[in-house]
Write an enzyme that holds these catalytic residues in place. Structure first.
Site, PDB file in Angstrom:
ATOM      1  N   SER A  86       0.784  -1.380  -0.105  1.00  0.00           N
ATOM      2  CA  SER A  86      -0.213  -0.081   0.016  1.00  0.00           C
ATOM      3  C   SER A  86       1.278   1.511   0.194  1.00  0.00           C
ATOM      4  O   SER A  86       1.749   1.085  -0.766  1.00  0.00           O
ATOM      5  CB  SER A  86      -1.039   0.447   1.208  1.00  0.00           C
ATOM      6  OG  SER A  86      -1.680   0.908   1.357  1.00  0.00           O
ATOM      7  N   ASP A  90      -9.670  -4.795  -4.357  1.00  0.00           N
ATOM      8  CA  ASP A  90      -9.395  -3.982  -3.577  1.00  0.00           C
ATOM      9  C   ASP A  90     -10.390  -2.508  -4.119  1.00  0.00           C
ATOM     10  O   ASP A  90     -10.271  -2.021  -5.047  1.00  0.00           O
ATOM     11  CB  ASP A  90      -7.557  -3.564  -3.726  1.00  0.00           C
ATOM     12  CG  ASP A  90      -6.747  -2.865  -3.062  1.00  0.00           C
ATOM     13  OD1 ASP A  90      -7.812  -1.836  -2.371  1.00  0.00           O
ATOM     14  OD2 ASP A  90      -5.627  -2.911  -3.017  1.00  0.00           O
ATOM     15  N   HIS A  93      -7.781  -5.435  -0.635  1.00  0.00           N
ATOM     16  CA  HIS A  93      -6.771  -4.263  -0.062  1.00  0.00           C
ATOM     17  C   HIS A  93      -6.245  -5.083   1.388  1.00  0.00           C
ATOM     18  O   HIS A  93      -4.339  -4.746   1.121  1.00  0.00           O
ATOM     19  CB  HIS A  93      -7.398  -2.902   0.656  1.00  0.00           C
ATOM     20  CG  HIS A  93      -5.968  -2.362   0.937  1.00  0.00           C
ATOM     21  ND1 HIS A  93      -5.063  -1.533  -0.735  1.00  0.00           N
ATOM     22  CD2 HIS A  93      -4.974  -1.662   1.158  1.00  0.00           C
ATOM     23  CE1 HIS A  93      -4.160  -0.972  -0.101  1.00  0.00           C
ATOM     24  NE2 HIS A  93      -4.454  -1.108   1.214  1.00  0.00           N
TER      25      HIS A  93
END
Length: 243
Positions: free
Chosen positions: A98, A195, A225
């Protein structure tokens, strides 16, 4: 065992395993820490494989010193660079999750000679600008300007995300999708199709924008995610071994 690196009055927490190179460095996400599922999974793999491995907390995260609200992308990239320079020997494989994907791209631009390969998981480059700022309405932008911060609901925590004006402004100085982004080493981008925090279009944009001789994007149908179920973890481990 957690240890600490002192860097510019910051006390950065880290766990390190010595082993063969190239070593692997895990870079976590926004408000995440070094105790996450992916970091611990890779640490176990490193122990089993005899590979050097390093996981750490950015300032204001986990066990490191500092207030999260004082931090910015530039600060956390500086933390990551300090960790790599002080604790890792030779070129490293960066694994960025991320926001850690964005941080790893900043390190690739800053210190390409220290990178043997790059793996990102749901990479979120430029999210302060293309995510938060782009989605704020005029009222939210006014609150941010007047109060210096704004609280937003989180899908991953009971506590809201507090976004500061400083985070947004610093993010603009660290964007990676506006200027050339050479990645002269093996690169693997991993992205889940379900996601809700980072879209597939972001992954495709990154793949199209970056330039390198060995670059692949893998889309995992149904993955979210967190990218932390057994099949996702196995894929992450596989591509780390591959690069």
């Amino acid at each position: 065992m957690t240890r600490f690196l002192l860097h510019e009055r910051r006390r950065l927490a880290y766990d390190r395993i010595e082993g063969e190179g190239p070593g692997v460095v895990f870079l976590g996400g926004f408000r995440s820490d070094k105790e996450g599922t992916k970091a611990l999974h890779l640490e176990q793999w490193a122990q089993d494989s005899g590979r050097a491995f390093l996981r750490f907390d950015y300032s204001g995260h986990g066990e490191s010193s500092g207030d999260f609200l004082d931090g910015t992308i530039g600060d956390w990239a500086e933390d990551a660079a300090a960790i790599v320079n002080a604790l890792a020997d030779g070129p490293q494989i960066l694994v960025g999750s991320s926001m850690g994907g964005w941080i790893s791209l900043l390190l690739a631009r800053r210190m390409p000679d220290r990178i043997a390969g790059l793996v990102t998981i749901a990479a979120a480059p430029d999210f302060t600008e293309d995510g938060y700022w782009a989605e704020f309405d005029e009222g939210q932008k006014a609150v941010l300007e007047a109060e210096g911060q704004i609280a937003l609901p989180s899908d991953y925590s009971d506590e809201p995300y507090v976004i500061t004006k400083r985070l947004i402004e610093d993010g603009r100085r660290n964007l990676v999708l506006r200027d050339p982004l050479p990645l002269p080493f093996p690169v693997r981008f991993l992205q889940g199709t379900e996601d809700e925090a980072v879209s597939v279009s972001t992954a495709l944009r990154l793949l199209e924008h970056a330039d390198g001789p060995d670059m692949r994007l893998t889309l995992v149908k149904g993955a979210d995610h967190r990218f932390s179920d057994s099949s996702c973890l196995a894929l992450m481990r596989q591509v780390v071994e591959e690069v």
